[in-house]
Design an enzyme around this catalytic site. Structure first.
Site: not given
Length: 522
Positions: A155, A153, A218, A188, A216, A25
């Site tokens: 975001e 999530y 990045h 994010t 999560h 994804r």
């Protein structure tokens, strides 16, 4: 903040950390990457069965019919092997659309993308907090009716904690009362550092001590791995990763690096089968078309290759240059590069693997030859080694009667190749020029001219010419040229080895001429 000792997880605790892989994804949002349905299925199969990740996020809902086909295939496979609970799909707060799409695919878990910062809520959605919450609650209620579990999530959560923490807490205060399984907190835009993640996670855990939080990351500041570990340090129960660190912009936290650090530095428990990490890395590399850097930790081509001879010597003496990242742990083996920096220790270790033993004198000759090759070639591989040993030991003439003093071969468009050579035969020097059908043909014709005109002697006839390279398909491989010569009723086969094909053929030729001269004397 506490001392480093206080921040380090106590080994006795051995916390379990869920690993969710987002390659299919988030990883597919890498520029230029688009997996075909059968590729998605192959990667999913390896991730849930061979790698044994806890969860895989395989798609975003409503993207395309091809995506829908891929999700259906993955769900059918996962259901067949009793692992459907591992499969998740990203869905949106869009009334019933995403949930119906996911339900039609046969998936039982949705990762609902809600807004984790006030700016995203008011500026992107143009909604109040209450309006956004009402929409989320509708989605959760509808998912329950369909028998679909929901994770959420938040975001842009990292910006939410920086700019609008009250908004984050208002969202959480309502959502913790719902059947949501996990709250997934994304950085994010990849803006945070480990100290901020520690601060933010402590606040989240203090407000909601019983909630399952995922993180999560990045990698915009190359801190995805560090931030992920900081989150685990402060109570994150799940970490999101991708194979090879694929992902939008600078990518996500790489599965292999996160796994190794969790195990070795935090003594955390995971479900990951480390022996298959390189296999899935190669599969994703092939399907994505995104090459793995040679120095990428764990999965890079060069990370278990020692170049310096002193390192090989240390490894021979109780593994002095090894750490916990032993290659066998990841289904690989340690290699010792051969080249100008390798030294005798590297060569000895490579010979041992091949089951070859050399005398000190032979080892000295082989080391010298490898050093010479290393000056002209980027790397000498283990596959090259038998060729080099054969070249050095089996074809060494102690006193060359025929020596190549200098030569020049040229190749021009529309003209025949030209060779100019100067040789020494039994102490006398001779020179000649000739053209030919190729560079080597021109070289041999110049030699023939010397033998015919200056020596009034016959030159052996070239009967066969074969070129091989050591196995492995390397573009910079050594070239072995094997030439068969005929002189009267006799056949003679000689070999030459070099990084350049013409040079290898010339070496084979001069070996033949020296043997020829020895026979003339006899």
């Amino acid at each position: 903040m506490g001392t480093p000792e206080q921040l380090r997880l106590t080994p006795a605790l051995h916390p379990y950390v869920e690993i969710m892989d987002c390659t299919l994804r988030d990883g597919e949002q890498t520029s230029g990457v688009s997996f075909l349905p059968h590729e998605k299925l192959s990667i999913a199969r390896m991730l849930i069965k061979d790698i044994n990740v806890d969860r895989i996020e395989v798609a975003s809902a409503r993207v395309s019919e091809g995506e829908k086909d891929a999700v259906k295939m993955i769900c059918q496979y996962a259901s067949k092997i009793g692992m459907l609970q591992k499969v998740e799909v990203l869905g949106f707060v869009d009334h019933k659309l995403s949930l119906d799409w996911i339900h039609e695919c046969g998936c039982k878990n949705m990762n609902l993308l809600a807004k984790g910062s006030l700016r995203h809520c008011t500026q992107q959605l143009n909604k109040t907090v209450k309006e956004h919450l009402d929409d989320i609650l509708f989605s959760i209620e509808y998912a329950e009716k369909l028998g679909i579990g929901v994770n959420i999530y938040l975001e842009d959560w990292s910006n939410g904690m920086i700019e609008s923490p009250d908004y984050v807490y208002a969202m959480m205060d309502t959502l913790v009362k719902t059947p949501v399984k996990r709250f997934m907190l994304p950085d994010t835009l990849g803006i945070t550092n480990p100290l901020q993640i520690i601060e933010f996670f402590r606040k989240m855990r203090r407000h909601y001590p019983d909630v399952h939080f995922d993180f999560h990351a990045h990698n915009d500041y190359d801190l995805a791995v560090s931030n992920s570990l900081a989150a685990v340090l402060c109570g994150a129960k799940g970490i999101h990763v991708t194979v090879n660190g694929l992902g939008e912009r600078c990518g996500n936290a790489p599965l292999s690096s996160v796994q190794a650090i969790l195990k070795d530095h935090f003594q955390a428990r995971t479900s990951i089968n480390e022996e298959k990490l390189c296999d899935v890395s190669r599969l994703v590399e092939e399907c994505s078309g995104i090459a793995v850097a040679p120095n990428q930790p764990i999965v890079g081509e060069n990370v278990f290759t020692q170049v310096a001879g002193v390192h090989a010597d240390g490894d021979n003496k109780d593994s002095l240059y090894c750490n916990a990242l032993i290659p066998e742990r990841f289904g690989r083996k340690r290699e010792y590069a051969l080249g100008k920096n390798s030294g005798k220790a590297n060569i000895e270790l490579n010979l041992q693997e091949l089951g070859m033993e050399l005398t000190p004198e032979q080892m000295s000759k082989v080391t010298k030859r490898i050093t010479e090759l290393g000056d002209r070639k980027e790397i000498v591989t283990q596959e090259d080694l038998p060729y080099i040993v054969n070249d050095v030991l089996k074809h060494t003439i102690p006193d060359d009667k025929v020596k190549l003093l200098s030569y020049m071969v040229s190749l021009s468009y529309g003209l025949k190749p030209l060779a100019s050579i100067k040789v020494q035969i039994n102490g006398q020097q001779y020179a000649a020029d000739s053209t030919g059908d190729g560079q080597y043909d021109a070289f041999v014709k110049a030699l023939r001219k010397i033998y015919r005109v200056n020596l009034n002697r016959e030159f052996p006839i070239l009967a066969n010419y074969a070129v091989t390279i050591p196995p492995g398909g390397r573009t910079d491989a050594l070239v072995q040229t094997v030439i068969t010569w005929r002189f009267g009723n006799k056949l003679l086969r000689t070999r030459g080895l070099d990084a350049d094909q013409t040079e290898a053929a010339i070496k084979a030729t001069f070996r033949m001429l020296n043997i020829f001269e020895e026979q003339q004397v006899d």
